[in-house]
Every structure is written in C-alpha cells, then in structure tokens.
Design an enzyme around this catalytic site. Structure first.
Site, PDB file in Angstrom:
ATOM      1  N   GLU A   5       0.813  -1.225   0.000  1.00  0.00           N
ATOM      2  CA  GLU A   5       0.000   0.000   0.000  1.00  0.00           C
ATOM      3  C   GLU A   5       0.844   1.271   0.000  1.00  0.00           C
ATOM      4  O   GLU A   5       0.434   2.291  -0.563  1.00  0.00           O
ATOM      5  CB  GLU A   5      -0.947   0.004   1.213  1.00  0.00           C
ATOM      6  CG  GLU A   5      -2.068  -1.000   1.136  1.00  0.00           C
ATOM      7  CD  GLU A   5      -1.709  -2.371   1.707  1.00  0.00           C
ATOM      8  OE1 GLU A   5      -2.591  -3.253   1.781  1.00  0.00           O
ATOM      9  OE2 GLU A   5      -0.519  -2.546   2.095  1.00  0.00           O
ATOM     10  N   LYS A  39     -17.751  -0.766   5.279  1.00  0.00           N
ATOM     11  CA  LYS A  39     -18.186  -1.771   4.308  1.00  0.00           C
ATOM     12  C   LYS A  39     -19.698  -1.760   4.118  1.00  0.00           C
ATOM     13  O   LYS A  39     -20.182  -1.939   2.996  1.00  0.00           O
ATOM     14  CB  LYS A  39     -17.719  -3.155   4.764  1.00  0.00           C
ATOM     15  CG  LYS A  39     -17.858  -4.224   3.678  1.00  0.00           C
ATOM     16  CD  LYS A  39     -17.141  -5.496   4.055  1.00  0.00           C
ATOM     17  CE  LYS A  39     -17.195  -6.512   2.920  1.00  0.00           C
ATOM     18  NZ  LYS A  39     -16.472  -7.769   3.270  1.00  0.00           N
ATOM     19  N   MET A  72      24.370   8.682   2.612  1.00  0.00           N
ATOM     20  CA  MET A  72      24.273   9.939   3.342  1.00  0.00           C
ATOM     21  C   MET A  72      24.479   9.717   4.838  1.00  0.00           C
ATOM     22  O   MET A  72      25.080  10.559   5.525  1.00  0.00           O
ATOM     23  CB  MET A  72      22.928  10.604   3.079  1.00  0.00           C
ATOM     24  CG  MET A  72      22.856  12.048   3.550  1.00  0.00           C
ATOM     25  SD  MET A  72      24.020  13.145   2.670  1.00  0.00           S
ATOM     26  CE  MET A  72      23.086  13.487   1.171  1.00  0.00           C
ATOM     27  N   PHE A  97     -11.975  -7.228  13.398  1.00  0.00           N
ATOM     28  CA  PHE A  97     -10.845  -7.687  12.580  1.00  0.00           C
ATOM     29  C   PHE A  97     -10.458  -6.614  11.565  1.00  0.00           C
ATOM     30  O   PHE A  97     -11.297  -6.075  10.850  1.00  0.00           O
ATOM     31  CB  PHE A  97     -11.232  -8.981  11.852  1.00  0.00           C
ATOM     32  CG  PHE A  97     -10.168  -9.492  10.921  1.00  0.00           C
ATOM     33  CD1 PHE A  97      -8.959  -9.956  11.421  1.00  0.00           C
ATOM     34  CD2 PHE A  97     -10.359  -9.477   9.548  1.00  0.00           C
ATOM     35  CE1 PHE A  97      -7.965 -10.415  10.567  1.00  0.00           C
ATOM     36  CE2 PHE A  97      -9.368  -9.941   8.684  1.00  0.00           C
ATOM     37  CZ  PHE A  97      -8.166 -10.407   9.203  1.00  0.00           C
ATOM     38  N   GLN A  98      -9.183  -6.288  11.525  1.00  0.00           N
ATOM     39  CA  GLN A  98      -8.610  -5.262  10.642  1.00  0.00           C
ATOM     40  C   GLN A  98      -9.279  -3.897  10.833  1.00  0.00           C
ATOM     41  O   GLN A  98      -9.454  -3.134   9.887  1.00  0.00           O
ATOM     42  CB  GLN A  98      -8.669  -5.697   9.182  1.00  0.00           C
ATOM     43  CG  GLN A  98      -7.702  -6.844   8.877  1.00  0.00           C
ATOM     44  CD  GLN A  98      -7.502  -7.098   7.401  1.00  0.00           C
ATOM     45  OE1 GLN A  98      -8.376  -6.809   6.573  1.00  0.00           O
ATOM     46  NE2 GLN A  98      -6.358  -7.663   7.047  1.00  0.00           N
TER      47      GLN A  98
END
Length: 584
Positions: A52, A164, A482, A114-115
């Site tokens: 993502e 949802k 760096m 969940f999630q």
C-alpha cells in the site's frame, strides 16, 4: 442529476465524473464491494501494486508529473496504516492525492473488529483533510468535496474512510456541484498594495534574487511561463529548492542552480549576500535556511504563497503576499511593465559580476580517474545520453538524490519527482511506476541508491505485470551513503550500521522478476551500458557500482550559514575527502 445506487458504485461513478483514469491499489475484505464494481467497468484502470505504501507513492508520481490528482485505494487496518508514510510525504510536498480506505461496518466501529483501525484519527495529522462517511447518501458529495480540497489552495492529500456496510447500502448519487465546496475558497489574488511594494523594491534592488519552490509548479504551466518572463525581463538571478527544479529552465540565462544544504556555491552565496530575496512558492524549510539567525541576513524578504499559514511561520516577510503564484506573478508583471520596466541596471551588472566570480569556484568539480566509477560521472553520462529524450526522472532519497539534483538538468516543470520534505526512502521506484502510467511513451528513470531501492523492490512485479518499461538506475556504493557521510563528518567516523553485508545480485534479481539486469563497474564501459538500458523495451535494473566513500558536496553543516559551506575540492580543484574538506 441524482440516481440511486450502492455506495460501491457511487465511488466508481464519482471517480469517472472527476475524470479519473487510473487508480493504484491493493484489495482487502473491507473494500471488496468497490473492487467488484471496478471489475464491472472499463473506464478506470486499476494498477495492482504489491504494497500500500507503493500505491500512495505511485499516485504521487502520477500527480506530480501530470498536474492532476492521483488516486489510491486501500483496505482497512494495515492497508490504511501502510498508507500513512505516503500520505505524510504528499502532505509535506503539497501533492494532490485522494486516498480511499475501507473500514469495518459502522455498527462494528469501536469494537476492535478484525482489521479495524481508527483511520481518521491516525491520518488526521498527515492529510489536508479526511472524512469517515457513515451514510451512503453523503458519499458522493464527500468525494466531490475531497477532490476540491485536494486540488485547491495549497494542494495536498485527503482520505475518505468508507465502512463496508456503506459500500453495500443503496444511496443517492449526486453529480459534481459546488454546493459542498463553496465554504473552502482559498485566496488566489494577491494584495495589490503589497504587489506594488514588491515592484518598487525590485526597481531599487542592487542585489536581487528569486528563490522559487514547488508552489510554482503546483500553480501550473502558466505560472512557470510567467516566472520565466519576469526573471528574464528583469535580468535578476534565480535559484530553486529541490522541489522547484524545472519551473525555470536549467539552461536559462538567470539560473544559478539549486540552493540549500547541498546546493551550489554560487546559489548559496547569492542568497546570503542579496539585498532583495523574492520567495515564490517555497516554505523556508530547514534544508534551505540553515540556521535561521544567519539566513540572508541583510535582505528585504518577499514571500508569495497561497498558504497563509506559511507566511511568517519560519522567516519573517517584509512584504507578505498571500495568493496563487500564477495570479500574483501576472499582476507583478503588469505593474512592473506599467511603471516602465525599471531595474537598477548598473548595480545589477556588478551583482552578476560577483556571481560569475563565485561560479569560478566550480563547486561540483571532481576527477574521474582509475577504474572505479564516480557517482558524479555516472550521472553526468546519464544526463548526456538522455537529455534529448522525452525524459522523466524520479529519485529515492540520499546522496544519489542530491547528485541527481546537481548534475541532471530540468528545463520544464513536472519532469522531476522526488521526496523533499519527508525524505522517504522507497519513494522513487513506485513513483516511477505512476509516472510511466501517466506517460506511457516517455523515458522514465528512477535514480536510486541500493539501500533505498530495496525498500520497495517488490514493485518489480507491478512493472512486469503492467508492461511498464521503467529504468532503475542504481548507484550502488554498498553503503547508506548519506548516513555514512554524516557519520564521517559529525560522529568521529564511527560507521554504526551504515552498510549491508548481504546485498542481492541485482542482475539475477531483475531476471527473477522477468526484467533485464545490467551491471557496470568500469567507467570506460559506462556509456555502452547506459545505451543498452535505454534501448531495452522493458523494465531494467541497472546496477552501477560506484566509489564507496564518495561524499556529496557542497554541504552546509548543521548550524552554519549559507556562506559557510564544506567544499569537496581545494583551490586547485583536486578532490579531497571530508576530513580535508574546505570550509568557506
């Protein structure tokens, strides 16, 4: 016009009505209704990334290279939290993107489902604005408002969290209108009294300089043209931040190069010694100002910015002008022309004479000797062999990023995509994918370090799946370059975890994905290897083995002023190490 449809269909219809052509995303349970609607249409192309974070960076690359908003779609919980880095990156660099995140059903919010994650709470500090849509009837107007907010004023990322059950439920779809956006109308016209003060100061200035940032590019191509007209007509020098490269051409007569921590000697010296500094679309970030007390100490400071919160936030402006860069520059030119196009020509000639003296310092000089490729040489050859192409450059973050800004020339806006404010390692590869989707016939090159590139290496799968011929030009010094440089300069050469002992074979890695791998470790063979990369019609990983301990100069040390730079060469032009670097 209103219609009844499911929330998922509303999302897709709103994207169509907003002119969206590409969505970058990764599916999950909380966004499956939207993915089902995407499956049933052909107007919008979905690009399946492998992470993502990459979806957000790809949307950034798409937006930065087109001037249009980028769009990403992620699921709830880890899908949304994986997007946080990209959102913060876009916020700091003012990139307009719209991110849709799935959420658990409304009746489960707060139950540790969940999630489930508090996506709105988590992303509030790293978005321009965000919404949790609890009712399907409010979904279409929220989406249209989100596009307006993301692209108006100072651009930035927005997020819409869609439960949802809202995606499944039926609701009323409304086509884009201005009814929900009328309350957010940023000021675009500058105050004419302040603009007149600016023109008056420009007429009298003995040592003026234009200092430009990404805001000029965000304002659009017309703003870039107005900037070029003003700079060339007045004869004043111009410098730029990392994000502003390309707004004024690198081959323009007024160009001094980039300024700041790794900016050019002449640009930093001019900034320090000027008597009139005109900041156009930049935010005085710390990589530019150095220590604030010593920043451009004797200048009258003008600041033009569409974001009123940026004015006087870091540096006090003597002439503050809130407004869109394009509108303000148009008015500045009108007033300046009406008053007779006056400048202090005699003083300006002396100013340019001094600048030319500074240029003789040749701050980017280096010596390519022996059989080891210098990173500067690699980029110098890349520039020579690609500058006549229809070329877009992205970068990762580190030494290679600064060398790319120093040695690659950009004569047009939207050709340079890099992570400026957040300095996000892993940005460049997915950003190059977004750029290539937007410009399928163009040459897209990601200049990378091996450490940064490995952070999102999985996107080779995306490049192969969608037949995107992005070129990954890796300057491989087997170090966190760096970090190693700072440890050498500031931490007594104690190189704590700034290298890897288990790097992959990048040629074999490319081949494992189905791409082409090229390795070059000989400066005499470099041109042929680059040409081979350019001629291959597909994704390439170019492993360019370079000097392991080369430092990036010039460099303004922490706490120093612009006229106190570490230089990478002595008065004879011989390259020297950091321990012998010259402080000027």
């Amino acid at each position: 016009m209103t219609r009844q449809m499911t929330g998922a269909k509303i999302v897709v219809q709103a994207l169509k009505d907003q002119g969206v052509e590409v969505v970058f995303g990764y599916p999950g349970g909380a966004v499956l209704p939207i993915y089902d609607e995407i499956f049933q249409q052909n107007a919008i192309r979905h690009i399946l990334v492998r992470h993502e974070q990459a979806a957000i960076h790809a949307a950034e690359g798409y937006a930065r290279s087109t001037g249009k908003p980028g769009v990403a779609l992620v699921t709830s919980g880890p899908g949304a939290t994986n997007a946080v880095t990209g959102l913060t990156d876009a916020l700091l660099d003012s990139i307009p993107i719209i991110v849709f995140s799935g959420q658990v059903p409304t009746f489960m919010i707060g139950n540790d489902a969940f999630q489930e994650a508090d996506t709105v709470g988590i992303t509030r500090p790293c978005t321009k604005h965000n919404w949790l849509v609890r009712e399907t009837d409010a979904l279409s107007s929220t989406i249209h408002e989100a596009f307006h907010v993301a692209t108006s004023g100072r651009p930035g990322p927005v997020l819409i969290d869609v439960p949802k059950d809202v995606q499944f439920a039926n609701g009323t779809y409304e086509a884009p209108t201005k009814t929900r956006t009328s309350h957010y109308q940023p000021q675009v016209k500058g105050d004419m009294d302040e603009i007149t003060k600016l023109v008056d100061a420009l007429e009298r200035a003995k040592r003026p300089i234009f200092y430009t940032g990404g805001g000029v590019i965000n304002s659009g191509s017309a703003a870039c043209q107005l900037l070029r007209e003003l700079v060339d007509a007045t004869g004043a020098p111009i410098t730029s931040t990392l994000m502003g490269l390309g707004a004024y051409p690198a081959n323009g007569k007024g160009w001094l190069g980039m300024l700041g921590m790794h900016g050019l000697y002449e640009a930093n010296m001019a900034m320090h010694d000027c008597d009139l500094m005109i900041n156009i679309g930049a935010r005085f970030d710390d990589r530019i100002t150095g220590t604030i007390d010593h920043f451009s100490p004797n200048s009258t400071k003008v600041h033009i910015d569409i974001d009123p919160s940026s004015i006087n936030k870091v540096i006090r402006a003597d002439i503050p002008i809130v407004g869109d860069v394009g509108h303000v520059l148009e008015d500045v030119l009108k007033v300046w022309k009406a008053r007779g196009r006056k400048t202090n020509t005699e003083a300006m000639a002396k100013w340019w004479k001094k600048i030319e003296e500074w240029k003789t310092r040749d701050c980017l000089s280096y010596k390519q000797t022996g059989k080891i490729i210098k990173p500067q040489y690699a980029l110098e050859r890349l520039e020579a062999l690609t500058k006549d192409h229809d070329r877009y450059i992205t970068t990762e973050v580190g030494q290679h990023q600064m060398w790319a800004a120093q040695f690659l020339g950009f004569n047009d806006p939207h050709r340079w995509m890099t992570s400026g404010g957040l300095g996000t390692m892993g940005y460049g590869f997915p950003a190059s994918i977004g750029v290539q989707l937007a410009h399928p016939e163009s040459l897209v090159i990601n200049v990378a370090g091996e450490a940064s590139w490995l952070m999102n290496m999985q996107e080779m799968g995306t490049a192969i799946q969608f037949d995107l011929p992005v070129k990954q030009f890796i300057l491989n010094n087997e170090r966190l370059g760096m970090v190693r440089q700072w440890q050498e300069l500031l931490h007594g050469e104690r190189y704590s975890h700034s290298w890897s002992e288990s790097l992959p074979d990048f040629v074999k890695l490319a081949e494992a994905f189905g791409a082409k791998g090229i390795r070059c470790d000989d400066p005499e063979k470099l041109d042929d290897a680059i040409i081979e990369m350019l001629e291959y019609d597909g994704p390439v990983i170019f492993d360019c083995l370079v000097e392991k301990h080369e430092n990036c100069f010039p460099m303004i040390p922490s706490g120093a002023a612009h006229n106190e730079m570490l230089m990478g060469n002595d008065s004879t032009g011989d390259a020297i190490g950091a321990k012998g670097a010259v402080l000027v």
